[in-house]
Design an enzyme around this catalytic site. Structure first.
Site, PDB file in Angstrom:
ATOM      1  NE  ARG A 104      46.935  52.860  11.794  1.00  0.00           N
ATOM      2  CZ  ARG A 104      45.617  52.790  11.816  1.00  0.00           C
ATOM      3  NH1 ARG A 104      45.020  51.827  12.483  1.00  0.00           N
ATOM      4  NH2 ARG A 104      44.891  53.680  11.198  1.00  0.00           N
ATOM      5  CB  THR A 108      50.886  44.720   8.147  1.00  0.00           C
ATOM      6  OG1 THR A 108      51.614  45.868   8.633  1.00  0.00           O
ATOM      7  CG2 THR A 108      51.592  44.179   6.910  1.00  0.00           C
ATOM      8  CG  ASP A 200      45.540  60.255   9.487  1.00  0.00           C
ATOM      9  OD1 ASP A 200      46.016  59.197   9.069  1.00  0.00           O
ATOM     10  OD2 ASP A 200      46.218  61.103  10.138  1.00  0.00           O
ATOM     11  CG  ASP A 203      46.373  62.804   6.806  1.00  0.00           C
ATOM     12  OD1 ASP A 203      47.611  63.006   6.787  1.00  0.00           O
ATOM     13  OD2 ASP A 203      45.830  61.836   6.249  1.00  0.00           O
TER      14      ASP A 203
HETATM   15  N1  URA Z   1      44.766  56.999  13.706  1.00  0.00           N
HETATM   16  C1  URA Z   1      44.026  58.075  13.333  1.00  0.00           C
HETATM   17  O1  URA Z   1      44.581  59.165  13.139  1.00  0.00           O
HETATM   18  N2  URA Z   1      42.704  57.936  13.203  1.00  0.00           N
HETATM   19  C2  URA Z   1      42.060  56.778  13.426  1.00  0.00           C
HETATM   20  O2  URA Z   1      40.830  56.719  13.299  1.00  0.00           O
HETATM   21  C3  URA Z   1      42.846  55.665  13.805  1.00  0.00           C
HETATM   22  C4  URA Z   1      44.190  55.805  13.945  1.00  0.00           C
END
Ligand code: URA
Length: 209
Positions: A104, A108, A200, A203
């Site tokens: 992602r 954007t 995330d 992560d």
């Molecule tokens: N991707 C993620 O890892 N966490 C989110 O909150 C949104 C997209």
């Protein structure tokens, strides 16, 4: 919501709460994701068709049930999808695997594809696309666009958390693809993160923050 199954088994909800906690270790996060994948895999495959095959037990001959048709495909949206994929493969070790690399763009929020590799004959297989987070929906929509371009016509989507905005966009783009999730959260923030969410997923799984 139509086309959305919230898998609200108490074990899944309990494990998800631990995953959401910011103090949960990377090792625990990864293990819990794998365990939840086991439980959700059970649900997403609940209605698979069976056929009878002849076998011989140590005692007698019998006809016994086996899953009908060509091997399933698990399609992992990299990289966080791999956390769910590992658990799915524990339960269905003979499944074929597709990898779809999409990240992602943080500015954007649009999906950028960088890798695609999938098994043959997608048109004859059930494909279960896995990604822990259905946030904006952009990555999952793009991944499924790609699989459909390559012939897939029987697809399910499995995630851990979904945002209402993502579900709406996803269902508009792919109304034929049922969604299985462990929870539907409140909303997305301005950066496209799910709130309350768990941060995330990639992560937290791989310790890359
Ligand atoms: N991707 C993620 O890892 N966490 C989110 O909150 C949104 C997209």
């Amino acid at each position: 919501m139509r086309g959305v199954t919230v898998v609200d088994h108490p074990l899944i909800q309990h494990k998800l709460t631990i995953m959401r906690d910011k103090d949960t270790s990377i090792a625990s996060f990864r293990r819990l994701l794998r365990e939840i994948a086991h439980l959700m895999c059970y649900e997403v495959t609940r209605d698979l068709e069976l056929e009878m095959i002849p076998i011989e037990t140590p005692m007698v001959k019998m006809d016994a049930p086996t899953i009908k048709g060509k091997k399933l495909v698990f399609a992992s949206i990299l990289r966080a999808g791999n956390g769910l994929l590992d658990g799915m493969l524990d339960l269905v070790p003979a499944a074929r695997v597709a990898h779809i690399g999409i990240y992602r763009d943080h500015e954007t929020l649009q999906p950028v594809e960088y890798y695609y590799k999938a098994p043959s004959e997608l048109e004859n297989r059930l494909i279960i696309v896995v990604d822990p987070m259905l946030a904006t929906g952009n990555s999952s929509i793009a991944a499924i666009d790609k699989l459909k371009e390559r012939g897939a016509n029987n697809i399910r989507f499995l995630c851990l958390l979904a945002a209402p905005e993502g579900i709406e966009k996803f269902s508009a783009a792919h109304p034929d693809v049922p969604i299985f999730t462990a929870a539907i959260d409140s909303h997305l923030n301005e950066k496209g993160y799910i709130i309350p969410g768990l941060g995330d997923a990639g992560d937290r799984m791989y310790g890359t923050k």
